[in-house]
Design a protein around this motif. Structure first.
Motif, PDB file in Angstrom:
ATOM      1  N   LYS A  43       0.913  -1.051  -0.018  1.00 10.96           N
ATOM      2  CA  LYS A  43       0.189  -0.131  -0.023  1.00 10.96           C
ATOM      3  C   LYS A  43       1.017   1.054   0.004  1.00 10.96           C
ATOM      4  CE  LYS A  43      -2.618  -1.179   3.445  1.00 10.96           C
ATOM      5  NZ  LYS A  43      -3.606  -1.229   4.564  1.00 10.96           N
ATOM      6  N   SER A  44       1.972   1.088   0.237  1.00 11.29           N
ATOM      7  CA  SER A  44       3.101   2.412   0.271  1.00 11.29           C
ATOM      8  C   SER A  44       3.755   2.300  -0.992  1.00 11.29           C
ATOM      9  CB  SER A  44       4.081   2.209   1.491  1.00 11.29           C
ATOM     10  OG  SER A  44       5.063   3.117   1.527  1.00 11.29           O
ATOM     11  N   GLN A  45       3.767   3.367  -1.718  1.00  6.87           N
ATOM     12  CA  GLN A  45       4.543   3.653  -3.129  1.00  6.87           C
ATOM     13  C   GLN A  45       6.039   3.611  -2.694  1.00  6.87           C
ATOM     14  OE1 GLN A  45       3.185   4.422  -6.302  1.00  6.87           O
ATOM     15  NE2 GLN A  45       1.214   4.056  -5.623  1.00  6.87           N
ATOM     16  N   GLU A  46       6.250   4.305  -1.807  1.00  2.71           N
ATOM     17  CA  GLU A  46       7.834   4.171  -1.244  1.00  2.71           C
ATOM     18  C   GLU A  46       8.499   2.913  -1.076  1.00  2.71           C
ATOM     19  OE1 GLU A  46      10.968   6.447   1.659  1.00  2.71           O
ATOM     20  OE2 GLU A  46       8.819   6.812   1.713  1.00  2.71           O
ATOM     21  N   LYS A  47       7.694   2.223  -0.180  1.00  5.65           N
ATOM     22  CA  LYS A  47       8.038   0.670   0.381  1.00  5.65           C
ATOM     23  C   LYS A  47       8.128  -0.283  -0.775  1.00  5.65           C
ATOM     24  CE  LYS A  47       6.660   1.150   5.251  1.00  5.65           C
ATOM     25  NZ  LYS A  47       6.226   0.570   6.185  1.00  5.65           N
ATOM     26  N   SER A  48       6.840  -0.329  -1.624  1.00  2.00           N
ATOM     27  CA  SER A  48       6.912  -0.833  -2.644  1.00  2.00           C
ATOM     28  C   SER A  48       8.179  -0.843  -3.708  1.00  2.00           C
ATOM     29  CB  SER A  48       5.715  -0.617  -3.742  1.00  2.00           C
ATOM     30  OG  SER A  48       4.675  -1.258  -2.887  1.00  2.00           O
ATOM     31  N   GLU A  49       8.729   0.416  -3.943  1.00  4.13           N
ATOM     32  CA  GLU A  49       9.682   0.853  -4.576  1.00  4.13           C
ATOM     33  C   GLU A  49      11.124   0.148  -4.154  1.00  4.13           C
ATOM     34  OE1 GLU A  49      12.334   4.644  -6.334  1.00  4.13           O
ATOM     35  OE2 GLU A  49      10.288   5.000  -5.726  1.00  4.13           O
ATOM     36  N   MET A  50      11.158   0.334  -2.795  1.00  4.50           N
ATOM     37  CA  MET A  50      12.383  -0.252  -2.090  1.00  4.50           C
ATOM     38  C   MET A  50      12.379  -1.845  -2.147  1.00  4.50           C
ATOM     39  SD  MET A  50      14.059   2.297  -0.752  1.00  4.50           S
ATOM     40  CE  MET A  50      15.194   1.411   0.412  1.00  4.50           C
ATOM     41  N   THR A  51      11.326  -2.445  -2.371  1.00  2.90           N
ATOM     42  CA  THR A  51      11.269  -3.925  -2.468  1.00  2.90           C
ATOM     43  C   THR A  51      11.259  -4.294  -3.918  1.00  2.90           C
ATOM     44  OG1 THR A  51       8.889  -3.820  -2.121  1.00  2.90           O
ATOM     45  CG2 THR A  51      10.270  -4.268  -0.272  1.00  2.90           C
ATOM     46  N   GLY A  52      11.600  -3.462  -4.821  1.00  4.12           N
ATOM     47  CA  GLY A  52      11.516  -3.757  -6.291  1.00  4.12           C
ATOM     48  C   GLY A  52      10.146  -4.129  -6.917  1.00  4.12           C
ATOM     49  N   LEU A  53       8.987  -3.714  -6.155  1.00  2.58           N
ATOM     50  CA  LEU A  53       7.687  -4.306  -6.732  1.00  2.58           C
ATOM     51  C   LEU A  53       7.208  -2.738  -7.210  1.00  2.58           C
ATOM     52  CD1 LEU A  53       6.119  -5.648  -3.414  1.00  2.58           C
ATOM     53  CD2 LEU A  53       6.597  -6.851  -5.285  1.00  2.58           C
ATOM     54  N   TYR A  54       6.453  -3.210  -8.582  1.00  2.00           N
ATOM     55  CA  TYR A  54       5.916  -1.988  -9.246  1.00  2.00           C
ATOM     56  C   TYR A  54       4.739  -1.355  -8.449  1.00  2.00           C
ATOM     57  CZ  TYR A  54       4.873   1.000 -13.364  1.00  2.00           C
ATOM     58  OH  TYR A  54       4.728   2.041 -14.049  1.00  2.00           O
ATOM     59  N   PRO A  55       4.942  -0.167  -8.345  1.00  2.00           N
ATOM     60  CA  PRO A  55       3.854   0.554  -7.452  1.00  2.00           C
ATOM     61  C   PRO A  55       2.632   0.452  -8.280  1.00  2.00           C
ATOM     62  CG  PRO A  55       5.703   1.854  -7.374  1.00  2.00           C
ATOM     63  CD  PRO A  55       5.847   0.998  -8.438  1.00  2.00           C
ATOM     64  N   ILE A  56       1.542   0.455  -7.659  1.00  2.00           N
ATOM     65  CA  ILE A  56       0.204   0.186  -8.233  1.00  2.00           C
ATOM     66  C   ILE A  56      -0.554   1.520  -7.604  1.00  2.00           C
ATOM     67  CG2 ILE A  56      -2.083  -0.803  -8.196  1.00  2.00           C
ATOM     68  CD1 ILE A  56      -0.642  -3.584  -7.686  1.00  2.00           C
ATOM     69  N   GLU A  57      -1.423   2.015  -8.470  1.00  2.00           N
ATOM     70  CA  GLU A  57      -2.107   3.397  -8.193  1.00  2.00           C
ATOM     71  C   GLU A  57      -2.783   3.261  -6.832  1.00  2.00           C
ATOM     72  OE1 GLU A  57      -2.232   1.957 -10.996  1.00  2.00           O
ATOM     73  OE2 GLU A  57      -2.371   3.028 -12.666  1.00  2.00           O
ATOM     74  N   GLN A  58      -2.758   4.170  -5.995  1.00  2.00           N
ATOM     75  CA  GLN A  58      -3.389   4.120  -4.725  1.00  2.00           C
ATOM     76  C   GLN A  58      -5.112   3.856  -4.700  1.00  2.00           C
ATOM     77  OE1 GLN A  58      -1.360   4.459  -2.104  1.00  2.00           O
ATOM     78  NE2 GLN A  58      -2.745   3.874  -0.591  1.00  2.00           N
ATOM     79  N   GLU A  59      -5.690   4.345  -5.819  1.00  2.00           N
ATOM     80  CA  GLU A  59      -6.867   4.394  -5.795  1.00  2.00           C
ATOM     81  C   GLU A  59      -7.194   2.779  -6.220  1.00  2.00           C
ATOM     82  OE1 GLU A  59      -8.894   6.180  -9.283  1.00  2.00           O
ATOM     83  OE2 GLU A  59      -7.177   5.912 -10.549  1.00  2.00           O
ATOM     84  N   VAL A  60      -6.402   2.103  -6.919  1.00  2.00           N
ATOM     85  CA  VAL A  60      -6.594   0.578  -7.179  1.00  2.00           C
ATOM     86  C   VAL A  60      -6.337  -0.110  -5.886  1.00  2.00           C
ATOM     87  CG1 VAL A  60      -5.787  -1.267  -8.367  1.00  2.00           C
ATOM     88  CG2 VAL A  60      -5.818   0.998  -9.497  1.00  2.00           C
ATOM     89  N   LEU A  61      -5.367   0.121  -5.090  1.00  2.00           N
ATOM     90  CA  LEU A  61      -5.283  -0.834  -4.033  1.00  2.00           C
ATOM     91  C   LEU A  61      -6.322  -0.482  -2.870  1.00  2.00           C
ATOM     92  CD1 LEU A  61      -1.405   0.110  -3.488  1.00  2.00           C
ATOM     93  CD2 LEU A  61      -2.492  -2.013  -3.753  1.00  2.00           C
ATOM     94  N   GLU A  62      -6.764   0.769  -2.778  1.00  2.00           N
ATOM     95  CA  GLU A  62      -7.812   0.903  -1.878  1.00  2.00           C
ATOM     96  C   GLU A  62      -9.214   0.355  -2.327  1.00  2.00           C
ATOM     97  OE1 GLU A  62      -7.963   5.395  -1.922  1.00  2.00           O
ATOM     98  OE2 GLU A  62      -6.319   5.715  -0.743  1.00  2.00           O
ATOM     99  N   PHE A  63      -9.381   0.235  -3.797  1.00  2.00           N
ATOM    100  CA  PHE A  63     -10.424  -0.311  -4.302  1.00  2.00           C
ATOM    101  C   PHE A  63     -10.324  -1.844  -3.933  1.00  2.00           C
ATOM    102  CE2 PHE A  63     -12.749  -2.788  -7.498  1.00  2.00           C
ATOM    103  CZ  PHE A  63     -14.097  -1.992  -7.580  1.00  2.00           C
ATOM    104  N   VAL A  64      -9.133  -2.499  -4.089  1.00  2.00           N
ATOM    105  CA  VAL A  64      -9.274  -3.621  -3.919  1.00  2.00           C
ATOM    106  C   VAL A  64      -9.292  -4.120  -2.291  1.00  2.00           C
ATOM    107  CG1 VAL A  64      -7.451  -5.923  -3.692  1.00  2.00           C
ATOM    108  CG2 VAL A  64      -7.433  -4.546  -5.613  1.00  2.00           C
ATOM    109  N   GLU A  65      -8.862  -3.261  -1.507  1.00  2.00           N
ATOM    110  CA  GLU A  65      -8.998  -3.347  -0.150  1.00  2.00           C
ATOM    111  C   GLU A  65     -10.567  -3.204   0.378  1.00  2.00           C
ATOM    112  OE1 GLU A  65      -6.427  -2.127   4.034  1.00  2.00           O
ATOM    113  OE2 GLU A  65      -6.682  -0.694   2.327  1.00  2.00           O
TER     114      GLU A  65
END
Length: 254
Positions: free
Chosen positions: A214-236
């Protein structure tokens, strides 16, 4: 001895190439016919095989000439140097493969690829490995970190990753229908099944992953491609709705 045309048939080289080798002194013919046509013997054919082999390894004609002319040439060092070059080129090709795979997966997610997305993928594919490892050590215990390496990566083409990408793409496609729609809830069910398969029921690890996701910064640090916040919130939100309906269904059955 055999003619130059016969040599071309046996080796696949062109007459022009053999003439060039003769011109630069790399491979001289054993002799010539009365008509001036080049002839090659067993010695020349063996040398030609050596030339073709070294050329296939990436050595230049100048390097090959020096290697074959010097009986005391340090073959081991030369081959070691070439091996190092091949390894570096292999790593570049693997990196390019990941980047192209990432672009294809991103196209599946977004339905398009633009320069900004390309720059992002280049950035993530070139993420400093040591920085990533250090961050994972901070975020997860060792046993969790090993499991984290199994997480889907947009630059991978393994079946699990491709399914994650496809599911997220379907979510984005049906978002306008709302979290209660049949299509969205069907996708959420499969996402939860994938979560169960990946984390083997380890709820603590699953929650830790989604906190990072859910964190753009942490996703980047772990090599995961950041997903738009609205998409993550929708999934949640859709997942909360799924569990709510499941609880109601189970309550109705009891």
């Amino acid at each position: 001895m055999i003619s130059i045309k016969e040599v071309t048939k046996q080796t696949g080289l062109t007459v022009r190439t053999l003439r060039h080798y003769d011109h630069i002194g790399l491979l001289l013919p054993a002799g010539k016919t009365d008509g001036g046509h080049r002839l090659y013997g067993e010695k020349e054919l063996k040398k030609l095989q050596e030339i073709q082999f070294l050329k296939s390894l990436g050595f230049s004609l100048k390097e090959i000439a020096e290697m074959l002319a010097n009986e005391k040439h340090d073959w081991f060092s030369g081959l070691q140097s070439q091996l190092n070059y091949i390894i570096r080129e292999k790593e570049k090709l693997e990196q390019m493969e990941k980047m192209v795979t990432g672009l294809m997966n991103q196209f599946t997610l977004e339905g398009k690829v633009d320069m900004q997305q390309i720059q992002q993928l280049i950035h993530f594919s070139q993420q400093n490995k040591f920085m990533r490892e250090e961050f994972l050590q901070q975020q997860f215990k060792e046993d969790k970190k090993k499991l984290f390496d199994l997480l889907p990566n947009v630059n991978s083409s393994d079946p699990d990753t491709l399914e994650w990408v496809a599911l997220l793409a379907q979510i984005k496609k049906h978002m306008a229908k709302g979290i209660e729609s049949v299509e969205v809830q069907r996708i959420i069910r499969r996402l939860l099944e994938k979560d169960q398969e990946l984390f083997a029921g380890n709820e603590e690890l699953s929650n830790a992953f989604w906190e990072v996701r859910k964190s753009q910064e942490k996703s980047e640090m772990t090599g995961l491609y950041p997903i738009e916040q609205e998409v993550l919130e929708f999934v949640e939100a859709a997942t909360d709705y799924f569990f709510k309906k499941e609880a109601e269904r189970m309550g109705g059955e009891s």
